[in-house]
Design a protein around this motif. Structure first.
Motif, PDB file in Angstrom:
ATOM      1  N   ASN A   1      66.795  43.917  57.440  1.00  0.00           N
ATOM      2  CA  ASN A   1      67.070  45.113  57.842  1.00  0.00           C
ATOM      3  C   ASN A   1      65.946  45.945  57.063  1.00  0.00           C
ATOM      4  N   PRO A   2      65.266  46.686  57.773  1.00  0.00           N
ATOM      5  CA  PRO A   2      64.123  47.671  56.796  1.00  0.00           C
ATOM      6  C   PRO A   2      65.107  48.822  56.116  1.00  0.00           C
ATOM      7  N   ILE A   3      66.137  49.278  56.616  1.00  0.00           N
ATOM      8  CA  ILE A   3      66.793  50.323  55.885  1.00  0.00           C
ATOM      9  C   ILE A   3      67.596  49.898  54.997  1.00  0.00           C
ATOM     10  N   ALA A   4      68.247  48.528  54.942  1.00  0.00           N
ATOM     11  CA  ALA A   4      69.132  47.797  53.790  1.00  0.00           C
ATOM     12  C   ALA A   4      67.921  47.394  52.889  1.00  0.00           C
ATOM     13  N   LYS A   5      66.713  47.176  53.162  1.00  0.00           N
ATOM     14  CA  LYS A   5      65.814  46.679  52.070  1.00  0.00           C
ATOM     15  C   LYS A   5      65.367  47.807  51.251  1.00  0.00           C
ATOM     16  N   ARG A   6      65.055  48.874  52.225  1.00  0.00           N
ATOM     17  CA  ARG A   6      64.710  50.307  51.313  1.00  0.00           C
ATOM     18  C   ARG A   6      65.885  50.722  50.193  1.00  0.00           C
ATOM     19  N   ILE A   7      67.016  50.535  50.796  1.00  0.00           N
ATOM     20  CA  ILE A   7      68.350  51.193  49.721  1.00  0.00           C
ATOM     21  C   ILE A   7      68.359  50.107  48.519  1.00  0.00           C
TER      22      ILE A   7
END
Length: 93
Positions: free
Chosen positions: A5-11
């Motif tokens: 998930n791109p949001i999870a990766k960013r976090i």
């Protein structure tokens, strides 16, 4: 294999630096994330929000399409789902 998930990766990439998270209802907060980790595609982390004494938990949904946010007030025994994350902005150096 499904992508992370791109949001999870960013976090995950931002932690432990502070991060501003935007929720699906438009609210924002600056969070200090700890224990951010992936188990294959599944993401989980915990954190605190500046100016708030509650604990927060972040997990990917079962379909890996969103990152869910749970909140637990101090002294409470359970978690309350408060929304999903729609934006991530690095606040640290």
């Amino acid at each position: 294999m499904t992508d992370l998930n791109p949001i999870a990766k960013r976090i995950h990439q931002t932690s432990p630096d502070p991060v501003e998270l935007t929720l699906n209802d438009g609210t924002t907060g600056v969070f200090h994330i700890s224990g951010a980790e992936f188990f294959q595609q599944d993401f989980q982390a915990e954190g605190v929000c500046e100016g708030d004494k509650a604990n927060y938990r972040f997990i990917t949904s079962s379909d890996n399409e969103s990152v869910l946010v749970g909140r637990k007030d101090l002294g409470e025994s359970g978690w309350t789902m408060i929304g999903t994350i729609t934006g991530v902005t690095r606040k640290g150096p």
